[in-house]
Design a protein around this motif. Structure first.
Motif, PDB file in Angstrom:
ATOM      1  N   VAL A  19      21.665  45.791  31.854  1.00 11.05           N
ATOM      2  CA  VAL A  19      22.891  45.839  31.081  1.00 11.05           C
ATOM      3  C   VAL A  19      22.795  45.234  29.657  1.00 11.05           C
ATOM      4  CG1 VAL A  19      25.419  45.527  31.092  1.00 11.05           C
ATOM      5  CG2 VAL A  19      24.417  46.306  33.121  1.00 11.05           C
ATOM      6  N   TYR A  20      23.149  45.944  28.677  1.00 10.34           N
ATOM      7  CA  TYR A  20      23.171  45.475  27.319  1.00 10.34           C
ATOM      8  C   TYR A  20      24.552  45.408  26.838  1.00 10.34           C
ATOM      9  CZ  TYR A  20      17.945  45.576  27.668  1.00 10.34           C
ATOM     10  OH  TYR A  20      16.862  45.427  28.012  1.00 10.34           O
ATOM     11  N   MET A  21      25.074  44.104  26.532  1.00  2.03           N
ATOM     12  CA  MET A  21      26.519  44.168  25.816  1.00  2.03           C
ATOM     13  C   MET A  21      26.525  43.317  24.485  1.00  2.03           C
ATOM     14  SD  MET A  21      28.582  43.851  29.221  1.00  2.03           S
ATOM     15  CE  MET A  21      30.154  44.269  28.621  1.00  2.03           C
ATOM     16  N   LEU A  40      23.508  51.121  29.374  1.00  7.34           N
ATOM     17  CA  LEU A  40      22.662  50.945  30.496  1.00  7.34           C
ATOM     18  C   LEU A  40      21.382  51.357  30.329  1.00  7.34           C
ATOM     19  CD1 LEU A  40      22.837  50.009  33.697  1.00  7.34           C
ATOM     20  CD2 LEU A  40      23.070  52.205  34.067  1.00  7.34           C
ATOM     21  N   LEU A  41      20.186  50.440  30.543  1.00  5.17           N
ATOM     22  CA  LEU A  41      19.012  51.020  30.664  1.00  5.17           C
ATOM     23  C   LEU A  41      18.347  51.046  31.830  1.00  5.17           C
ATOM     24  CD1 LEU A  41      16.190  51.349  28.553  1.00  5.17           C
ATOM     25  CD2 LEU A  41      15.661  48.789  29.272  1.00  5.17           C
ATOM     26  N   ILE A  42      17.661  52.335  32.230  1.00  3.01           N
ATOM     27  CA  ILE A  42      17.168  52.423  33.488  1.00  3.01           C
ATOM     28  C   ILE A  42      15.687  52.739  33.428  1.00  3.01           C
ATOM     29  CG2 ILE A  42      19.451  53.678  34.363  1.00  3.01           C
ATOM     30  CD1 ILE A  42      16.727  56.084  33.876  1.00  3.01           C
ATOM     31  N   ASP A  43      15.084  52.545  34.595  1.00  5.27           N
ATOM     32  CA  ASP A  43      13.703  52.822  34.833  1.00  5.27           C
ATOM     33  C   ASP A  43      13.749  53.980  35.972  1.00  5.27           C
ATOM     34  OD1 ASP A  43      10.864  52.989  35.480  1.00  5.27           O
ATOM     35  OD2 ASP A  43      10.661  50.806  35.437  1.00  5.27           O
ATOM     36  N   PRO A  44      13.199  55.361  35.384  1.00  2.00           N
ATOM     37  CA  PRO A  44      13.346  56.253  36.151  1.00  2.00           C
ATOM     38  C   PRO A  44      12.361  56.218  37.597  1.00  2.00           C
ATOM     39  CG  PRO A  44      13.165  57.018  33.979  1.00  2.00           C
ATOM     40  CD  PRO A  44      12.907  55.373  33.900  1.00  2.00           C
ATOM     41  N   GLU A  45      11.289  55.651  37.347  1.00  2.00           N
ATOM     42  CA  GLU A  45      10.205  55.150  38.462  1.00  2.00           C
ATOM     43  C   GLU A  45      10.862  54.324  39.365  1.00  2.00           C
ATOM     44  OE1 GLU A  45       6.755  53.893  36.909  1.00  2.00           O
ATOM     45  OE2 GLU A  45       6.186  55.643  35.689  1.00  2.00           O
ATOM     46  N   LEU A 105      20.841  51.950  21.423  1.00  2.00           N
ATOM     47  CA  LEU A 105      20.372  53.235  22.012  1.00  2.00           C
ATOM     48  C   LEU A 105      18.966  53.753  21.102  1.00  2.00           C
ATOM     49  CD1 LEU A 105      23.572  55.691  22.569  1.00  2.00           C
ATOM     50  CD2 LEU A 105      22.174  54.439  24.188  1.00  2.00           C
ATOM     51  N   ARG A 106      19.022  53.421  19.866  1.00  2.00           N
ATOM     52  CA  ARG A 106      17.766  53.901  18.889  1.00  2.00           C
ATOM     53  C   ARG A 106      16.797  52.572  19.295  1.00  2.00           C
ATOM     54  NH1 ARG A 106      18.972  52.599  13.921  1.00  2.00           N
ATOM     55  NH2 ARG A 106      21.334  52.328  13.877  1.00  2.00           N
ATOM     56  N   LYS A 107      17.166  51.606  19.668  1.00  2.00           N
ATOM     57  CA  LYS A 107      16.151  50.455  19.881  1.00  2.00           C
ATOM     58  C   LYS A 107      15.532  50.654  21.176  1.00  2.00           C
ATOM     59  CE  LYS A 107      15.801  45.630  19.189  1.00  2.00           C
ATOM     60  NZ  LYS A 107      14.816  45.605  18.017  1.00  2.00           N
ATOM     61  N   LEU A 108      16.454  50.794  22.222  1.00  2.00           N
ATOM     62  CA  LEU A 108      15.864  50.938  23.672  1.00  2.00           C
ATOM     63  C   LEU A 108      15.272  52.094  24.198  1.00  2.00           C
ATOM     64  CD1 LEU A 108      19.108  48.961  25.388  1.00  2.00           C
ATOM     65  CD2 LEU A 108      16.802  48.123  24.663  1.00  2.00           C
ATOM     66  N   GLY A 109      15.663  53.354  23.417  1.00  2.00           N
ATOM     67  CA  GLY A 109      14.914  54.360  23.753  1.00  2.00           C
ATOM     68  C   GLY A 109      15.431  55.494  24.557  1.00  2.00           C
ATOM     69  N   VAL A 110      14.864  56.430  25.146  1.00  2.00           N
ATOM     70  CA  VAL A 110      15.448  57.777  25.849  1.00  2.00           C
ATOM     71  C   VAL A 110      15.934  57.174  27.154  1.00  2.00           C
ATOM     72  CG1 VAL A 110      13.950  59.338  24.662  1.00  2.00           C
ATOM     73  CG2 VAL A 110      13.187  58.222  26.878  1.00  2.00           C
ATOM     74  N   ASN A 111      15.663  56.053  27.902  1.00  2.00           N
ATOM     75  CA  ASN A 111      16.279  55.707  29.044  1.00  2.00           C
ATOM     76  C   ASN A 111      17.679  54.766  29.059  1.00  2.00           C
ATOM     77  OD1 ASN A 111      14.248  57.265  30.673  1.00  2.00           O
ATOM     78  ND2 ASN A 111      12.707  55.503  30.284  1.00  2.00           N
TER      79      ASN A 111
END
Length: 390
Positions: A19-21, A40-45, A105-111
């Motif tokens: 979580v990033y706030m 929210l940043l997720i790791d699909p794997e 969102l631009r910094k953390l990417g597609v996930n």
């Protein structure tokens, strides 16, 4: 140069969710409350086909987690809201983003996926009662928490290492439109005295900021045949626990025992200065404090401002302050007291805010850690916990 923006982050132990706030304090403006937003940043794997959720909750706690009196656990969830963030229920491009969310969102990417919560207008602010030095691990408090977790569904069991919890605060600042300066007077007649004793007490303003000296003007015209032996001025904090009972804690958080006297037929016009500080009350049970985050210090609780029409019973802990001026009047037949009360507000000034348009592209990340309470065990790496537990 524009100020850099600090972003608070916290990642689950198995790295499945993070979580990033952009802030930890959310302001209750009485007529509206700042929304809670983040990414929210997720790791699909690591998710392995599970869904990711974020919850916003408000909880009233009394005592330790294992405390149970007559079969009743003094822990009540006042409010909870759950959002499924991944897989997203709507396209990311359709949502309205804050400036911070857009940068993240631009910094953390597609996930990375945004989340957003609106506070109801009837929730209390973050406040707690100071435990006694020996009451390790026990506290009475209203707490807010953002929690992210992954699971097959929002009602499924969740591994602690697959969840992350962040304490936030709901706060109020001093209103811009200040009320009139408090002023009160009283006249006391005494037996066997032809003329009365008159006292007037006043403040310079209605709202004071934490750490600001409070000047109290006291004017006495003693036309009675009694002598005023002493003048005692105090700042009293009243904390009313309204959720589960009608307990009320009244504590003098600053006192001036002046020793001043006013003889029969004499007058007095004097200004007394009091400074209510937590630093002078750290060992006292039941003092109400503003909510605490991370390892930062806190202060005496701010005055509660209640929106008209909201039921007080759901507001957890209500805090108010008053100045009490007490005269000790002595005579042949013994002593008596003459007193007045001056209600006032003790709050933080509204801070200068940085406009979102002024934020730099660069953000500074800071680990978001919950305060470790003495005597409270850390979350275990293993084991399961339901989504309703915090």
């Amino acid at each position: 140069m524009s100020p850099k923006h600090i972003v608070f982050k916290k990642i689950s132990k198995d790295k499945s969710v993070g979580v990033y706030m952009g802030k930890r304090d959310f302001v209750d403006h009485v007529d509206s409350v700042d929304p809670v937003d983040g990414v929210l940043l997720i790791d699909p794997e690591q998710l392995k086909g599970k869904k990711a959720y974020v919850t916003l909750s408000c909880t009233f706690r009394y005592g330790g987690d294992d405390m149970d009196v007559l079969g009743i656990a003094f822990r009540r969830e006042i409010y909870i809201s759950i959002r499924q963030i991944y897989p997203p229920l709507q396209d990311k491009e359709q949502g309205i983003l804050t400036k911070v969310q857009d940068k993240l969102l631009r910094k953390l990417g597609v996930n990375a996926y945004p989340f957003f919560f609106e506070f109801p207008d009837n929730l209390p602010c973050s406040v707690g009662l100071q435990p006694a030095p020996k009451d390790v691990g026990k506290h009475c408090a209203v707490e807010f928490e953002v929690k992210a977790f992954c699971a097959e569904s929002q009602d499924a069991k969740v591994r602690k290492r697959s969840s992350v919890r962040l304490m936030i605060r709901k706060v109020q600042y001093a209103p811009e439109n200040l009320g009139p300066a408090p002023c009160v007077e009283t006249t006391r007649d005494f037996l066997m005295s032809d003329k009365p004793l008159h006292m007037e007490a006043s403040l310079q303003k209605q709202t004071y900021y934490h750490g600001e000296p409070i000047k109290v003007r006291v004017k006495i015209s003693n036309d009675s045949n009694k002598n005023v032996r002493n003048i005692i001025i105090s700042v009293e904090q009243i904390a009313s626990v309204v959720l589960y009972s009608n307990d009320s804690y009244m504590k003098a958080v600053a006192t001036e025992d002046s020793g001043d006297s006013v003889d029969s037929g004499a007058k007095l016009d004097k200004v007394y200065t009091l400074l209510p500080l937590l630093a002078n009350n750290r060992e006292r049970l039941g003092i109400a404090l503003d909510g605490k985050l991370k390892h930062e210090d806190t202060n005496l609780a701010s005055s509660s401002i209640i929106k008209e029409g909201v039921l007080k019973e759901v507001l957890g802990i209500l805090v108010s302050y008053r100045i009490v001026v007490k005269l000790i009047v002595g005579g042949i037949m013994g002593s008596s007291e003459v007193g007045v009360e001056l209600p006032f507000q003790l709050m933080h000034p509204k801070p200068d805010t940085v406009k979102e348009s002024e934020l730099e592209d660069e953000v500074v990340f800071e680990e978001f850690k919950r305060t470790n309470l003495k005597g409270m065990a850390e979350d275990e790496d293993e084991g399961n916990v339901s989504t309703g537990e915090h």
